[in-house]
Write a protein that holds these residues in place. Structure first.
Motif, PDB file in Angstrom:
ATOM      1  N   THR A 145       5.775   9.879   0.854  1.00 39.08           N
ATOM      2  CA  THR A 145       6.024   8.748   1.734  1.00 39.08           C
ATOM      3  C   THR A 145       5.159   8.878   2.981  1.00 39.08           C
ATOM      4  O   THR A 145       4.816   9.968   3.421  1.00 39.08           O
ATOM      5  N   ALA A 146       4.834   7.744   3.565  1.00 36.45           N
ATOM      6  CA  ALA A 146       3.968   7.710   4.737  1.00 36.45           C
ATOM      7  C   ALA A 146       4.701   8.107   6.010  1.00 36.45           C
ATOM      8  O   ALA A 146       4.074   8.456   6.993  1.00 36.45           O
TER       9      ALA A 146
ATOM     10  N   LYS B 242       0.830  -1.203   0.000  1.00 34.42           N
ATOM     11  CA  LYS B 242       0.000   0.000   0.000  1.00 34.42           C
ATOM     12  C   LYS B 242       0.869   1.261   0.000  1.00 34.42           C
ATOM     13  O   LYS B 242       0.608   2.223  -0.731  1.00 34.42           O
ATOM     14  N   ARG B 243       1.935   1.273   0.789  1.00 31.04           N
ATOM     15  CA  ARG B 243       2.833   2.439   0.852  1.00 31.04           C
ATOM     16  C   ARG B 243       3.608   2.614  -0.453  1.00 31.04           C
ATOM     17  O   ARG B 243       3.864   3.738  -0.881  1.00 31.04           O
TER      18      ARG B 243
ATOM     19  N   GLU C  16       2.212   6.752  -6.881  1.00 36.33           N
ATOM     20  CA  GLU C  16       1.167   7.641  -7.394  1.00 36.33           C
ATOM     21  C   GLU C  16       1.472   9.111  -7.134  1.00 36.33           C
ATOM     22  O   GLU C  16       1.350   9.945  -8.014  1.00 36.33           O
TER      23      GLU C  16
ATOM     24  N   GLN D  92       1.192   4.131  -2.916  1.00 35.39           N
ATOM     25  CA  GLN D  92       0.986   5.552  -2.584  1.00 35.39           C
ATOM     26  C   GLN D  92       2.180   6.380  -3.034  1.00 35.39           C
ATOM     27  O   GLN D  92       2.020   7.470  -3.583  1.00 35.39           O
ATOM     28  N   TRP D  93       3.383   5.871  -2.823  1.00 38.37           N
ATOM     29  CA  TRP D  93       4.595   6.594  -3.225  1.00 38.37           C
ATOM     30  C   TRP D  93       4.681   6.711  -4.752  1.00 38.37           C
ATOM     31  O   TRP D  93       5.044   7.747  -5.281  1.00 38.37           O
TER      32      TRP D  93
END
Length: 126
Positions: free
Chosen positions: A96-97, A85-86, A92, A89-90
């Motif tokens: 970073t989370a 998931k991270r 897209e 996200q990165w």
């Protein structure tokens, strides 16, 4: 600009005019302030303490003022694992989370050194 201003001689009407123009230009600039983190402030305090400790035996000062400075505690960011998931996200949004993300040996395909007992890898969760 500071170096240029310092290089201009004080005497002479042309020099005075040039110095006034440069001084006015410097006064118009916004103040330069760089924020430092808690860890940086701690390192600065440590270096200052070292320098002041060297001055005490020479009789330049009688106590170390850096020891009386109170600083906020420096906390390190908690490292998180890269999860699917991270990673998505990165990819897209290039966000970073967390400030510290780490790859696990399983994700990188790392193998334990032959000198390590198998139980060491088991304890690491690999």
């Amino acid at each position: 600009m500071h170096a240029e201003l310092a290089a201009i001689p004080i005497n002479g009407p042309d020099n005075r005019t040039r110095r006034k123009v440069l001084s006015a230009a410097l006064a118009e600039l916004p103040p330069f302030r760089r924020m430092t983190g808690a860890a940086t402030r701690g390192r600065v305090r440590a270096r200052l303490g070292t320098a002041l400790n060297a001055a005490i035996p020479r009789g330049l000062i009688t106590f170390k003022p850096a020891a009386r400075v109170e600083l906020d505690p420096a906390t390190r960011p908690k490292a998180l694992d890269w999860t699917p998931k991270r990673v998505a996200q990165w990819r897209e949004a290039s966000v970073t989370a967390a400030p510290a993300l780490v790859w696990t040996p399983r994700q990188t395909g790392a193998r334990p050194p032959t000198s390590w007992p198998t139980t060491a890898w088991t304890r690491c969760g690999i």
